[in-house]
Design an enzyme around this catalytic site. Structure first.
Site, PDB file in Angstrom:
ATOM      1  N   ARG A  45     -34.224  15.378   4.243  1.00 27.51           N
ATOM      2  CA  ARG A  45     -32.896  15.518   3.644  1.00 27.51           C
ATOM      3  C   ARG A  45     -31.919  16.093   4.663  1.00 27.51           C
ATOM      4  O   ARG A  45     -30.735  15.780   4.663  1.00 27.51           O
ATOM      5  CB  ARG A  45     -32.942  16.392   2.382  1.00 27.51           C
ATOM      6  CG  ARG A  45     -31.566  16.709   1.823  1.00 27.51           C
ATOM      7  CD  ARG A  45     -31.542  17.089   0.323  1.00 27.51           C
ATOM      8  NE  ARG A  45     -32.704  17.803  -0.133  1.00 27.51           N
ATOM      9  CZ  ARG A  45     -32.955  19.102   0.097  1.00 27.51           C
ATOM     10  NH1 ARG A  45     -32.108  19.824   0.804  1.00 27.51           N
ATOM     11  NH2 ARG A  45     -34.044  19.661  -0.382  1.00 27.51           N
ATOM     12  N   TYR A  97      -8.533   1.954  -3.772  1.00 35.74           N
ATOM     13  CA  TYR A  97      -9.744   1.482  -4.439  1.00 35.74           C
ATOM     14  C   TYR A  97      -9.850   2.163  -5.815  1.00 35.74           C
ATOM     15  O   TYR A  97      -9.704   3.386  -5.922  1.00 35.74           O
ATOM     16  CB  TYR A  97     -10.954   1.826  -3.564  1.00 35.74           C
ATOM     17  CG  TYR A  97     -12.267   1.443  -4.185  1.00 35.74           C
ATOM     18  CD1 TYR A  97     -12.604   0.102  -4.358  1.00 35.74           C
ATOM     19  CD2 TYR A  97     -13.164   2.405  -4.622  1.00 35.74           C
ATOM     20  CE1 TYR A  97     -13.811  -0.258  -4.944  1.00 35.74           C
ATOM     21  CE2 TYR A  97     -14.368   2.055  -5.202  1.00 35.74           C
ATOM     22  CZ  TYR A  97     -14.689   0.725  -5.368  1.00 35.74           C
ATOM     23  OH  TYR A  97     -15.874   0.370  -5.944  1.00 35.74           O
ATOM     24  N   ASP A 169      -9.320   6.148   4.467  1.00 38.08           N
ATOM     25  CA  ASP A 169     -10.415   5.256   4.082  1.00 38.08           C
ATOM     26  C   ASP A 169     -10.239   4.001   4.938  1.00 38.08           C
ATOM     27  O   ASP A 169      -9.321   3.209   4.706  1.00 38.08           O
ATOM     28  CB  ASP A 169     -10.317   4.953   2.575  1.00 38.08           C
ATOM     29  CG  ASP A 169     -11.438   4.034   2.086  1.00 38.08           C
ATOM     30  OD1 ASP A 169     -11.991   3.268   2.908  1.00 38.08           O
ATOM     31  OD2 ASP A 169     -11.737   4.066   0.875  1.00 38.08           O
ATOM     32  N   LYS A 194     -19.334  -2.553   2.871  1.00 37.85           N
ATOM     33  CA  LYS A 194     -18.428  -3.675   3.108  1.00 37.85           C
ATOM     34  C   LYS A 194     -18.583  -4.218   4.539  1.00 37.85           C
ATOM     35  O   LYS A 194     -19.613  -4.765   4.858  1.00 37.85           O
ATOM     36  CB  LYS A 194     -16.995  -3.244   2.787  1.00 37.85           C
ATOM     37  CG  LYS A 194     -16.868  -2.438   1.480  1.00 37.85           C
ATOM     38  CD  LYS A 194     -17.157  -3.248   0.231  1.00 37.85           C
ATOM     39  CE  LYS A 194     -17.274  -2.414  -1.046  1.00 37.85           C
ATOM     40  NZ  LYS A 194     -16.190  -1.515  -1.355  1.00 37.85           N
TER      41      LYS A 194
HETATM   42  C1  LIG Z   1     -15.936  -0.384  -2.086  1.00 38.75           C
HETATM   43  C2  LIG Z   1     -14.963   0.609  -1.648  1.00 38.75           C
HETATM   44  C3  LIG Z   1     -15.196   1.979  -1.834  1.00 38.75           C
HETATM   45  C4  LIG Z   1     -16.432   2.494  -2.534  1.00 38.75           C
HETATM   46  O1  LIG Z   1     -17.592   2.280  -1.778  1.00 38.75           O
HETATM   47  P1  LIG Z   1     -19.054   2.053  -2.417  1.00 38.75           P
HETATM   48  O2  LIG Z   1     -19.900   1.789  -1.232  1.00 38.75           O
HETATM   49  O3  LIG Z   1     -18.944   0.910  -3.371  1.00 38.75           O
HETATM   50  O4  LIG Z   1     -19.403   3.324  -3.126  1.00 38.75           O
HETATM   51  C5  LIG Z   1     -14.248   2.868  -1.343  1.00 38.75           C
HETATM   52  N1  LIG Z   1     -13.129   2.433  -0.714  1.00 38.75           N
HETATM   53  C6  LIG Z   1     -12.874   1.132  -0.532  1.00 38.75           C
HETATM   54  C7  LIG Z   1     -11.625   0.712   0.163  1.00 38.75           C
HETATM   55  C8  LIG Z   1     -13.772   0.175  -0.997  1.00 38.75           C
HETATM   56  O5  LIG Z   1     -13.501  -1.125  -0.819  1.00 38.75           O
END
Ligand SMILES: *Cc1c(COP(=O)(O)O)cnc(C)c1O
Length: 379
Positions: A45, A97, A169, A194
């Site tokens: 962990r 998001y 982000d 992504k």
């Molecule tokens: C998908 C997404 C998230 C969340 O990520 P997960 O891996 O689904 O938890 C956050 N920000 C953006 C811009 C996203 O496209």
């Protein structure tokens, strides 16, 4: 070294075998050489060699000081919000998001943290909204799904003048195209699910800091160790494998996206196309200044809600599915999927309506994608 090289070679532990592919260390615990001694790995962990190689690679790609690989993008964003205290005020892009808005409003809002959504493309407005208790500005650029571009360097200055953090982000462009920490941001988060993964096969997230010596780094380290959101070693290895082709994939996706954006705007059933690589997109110049590419995401509006729904059922090659960034093209209906829980006022303000579709462009041949869309657009 340049991005394409770092993506392939990044960090490598080179164990005693000289294995080119990073080993997957499937070990929950590690033997101590003797009392008071450690190999640097004690318990999974806290640290795992495969995960650590991945974290160091992501730090190299983002030009950050330290990264944490966690189990999802939301787990990474949670680490950002959990450092806040009751009474803190946070400014967020109003176009974000949907899961981030849900985490802010439905979870952290109840702990007395004040989240305020603003148009972060308007720097004067952001300056006006800053308060003594503003601890953070949190943005996506380009934003999801309206592709608005915010000025990272200027927002960092505004945040820092107030002793606040800027968090970006960076999911939509990936570090191959945009490195917010080099522009002054303090924290970068990713949905690794992504573009970084790119194959729609794992859920993962990253948090990267510009400065490893700060209070913030110690706090995140304590949180990760205590709460255990870490990415597994198997998924860490899959992510390392994916990163080797990051540049190839995203450059191809951006090339396809530009071709499709130009084509879509010529279709009579398409009323708006939102893509920051189009010269008349309001964020075109700024995106060009702070990023080296426009990415693979396009949003567009069609002439009626009925047509939007019909398209979702008629596509054959492009899958009607949530998510983005993979080699396979996907089409999303934000109002019913990713942004279904967004407050109505924000939907109206940002322009997310029932005619809006969001296309994540894959690496297929652009002509095949056009043919699939053409068939779905016509009656
Ligand atoms: C998908 C997404 C998230 C969340 O990520 P997960 O891996 O689904 O938890 C956050 N920000 C953006 C811009 C996203 O496209």
């Amino acid at each position: 070294m340049k991005d394409f090289t770092l993506e392939v070679h990044g960090e490598h532990s080179y164990d005693y075998t000289g294995a080119i592919s990073e080993p997957i260390y499937l070990s929950a615990t590690f033997r101590h050489p003797g009392f008071g001694q450690s190999t640097g790995y004690d318990y999974g962990r806290v640290a795992n060699p495969t995960r650590q190689t991945l974290e160091k690679t992501v730090s190299l790609l983002e030009q950050g000081a330290r990264s944490w690989a966690v189990s999802s993008g939301m787990a990474a964003i949670n680490l950002v919000f959990i450092i806040l205290d009751p009474g803190d005020h946070i400014l967020l892009s109003e176009d974000l998001y949907g899961g981030t808005i849900r985490l802010a409003n439905d979870i952290y809002g109840h702990y007395g943290i004040d989240f305020e959504y603003v148009d972060t493309t308007d720097l004067e407005l952001v300056r006006q909204k800053m308060r003594p208790r503003t601890r953070m500005i949190f943005i996506e650029t380009p934003s999801n799904p309206m592709m608005n571009v915010s000025d990272i360097a200027e927002l960092a200055k505004i945040a820092h003048a107030n002793d606040a953090f800027l968090t970006v982000d960076n999911t939509f462009l990936s570090p191959h195209f945009q490195k917010p920490l080099t522009l002054g941001a303090d924290i970068v988060v990713h949905s690794g699910t992504k573009y970084l993964c790119g194959h729609n096969d794992i859920i993962a997230g990253f948090l990267t800091l510009r400065d490893d010596t700060s209070w913030l780094a110690k706090r995140i380290e304590l949180l990760v160790k205590s709460e255990g959101p870490n990415l597994s070693s198997m998924d860490s290895w899959l992510m390392l494998r994916s990163l080797k082709t990051l540049g190839l994939r995203v450059e191809r996706q951006a090339q396809n996206a530009l071709a499709l954006a130009e084509w879509l705007r010529k279709q009579p059933q398409v009323t708006h196309v939102y893509y920051p690589g189009l010269a008349d997109h309001p964020g075109f110049a700024l995106n060009k200044q702070q990023a080296t590419g426009s990415g693979g995401m396009i949003s567009f509006k069609v002439s009626s809600p009925d047509l939007a729904k019909k398209i979702l059922g008629k596509l054959k090659l492009i899958a009607f599915a949530e998510s983005l960034g993979g080699v396979e093209s996907l089409l999303t209906y934000p109002i019913a999927q990713t942004h279904a829980e967004m407050p109505k006022e924000l939907l109206a303000k940002t322009g997310i309506d029932d005619t809006l579709l969001r296309l994540s462009v894959g690496i297929e041949d652009a002509d095949d994608l056009k043919a699939d869309l053409l068939n779905a657009l016509k009656d």
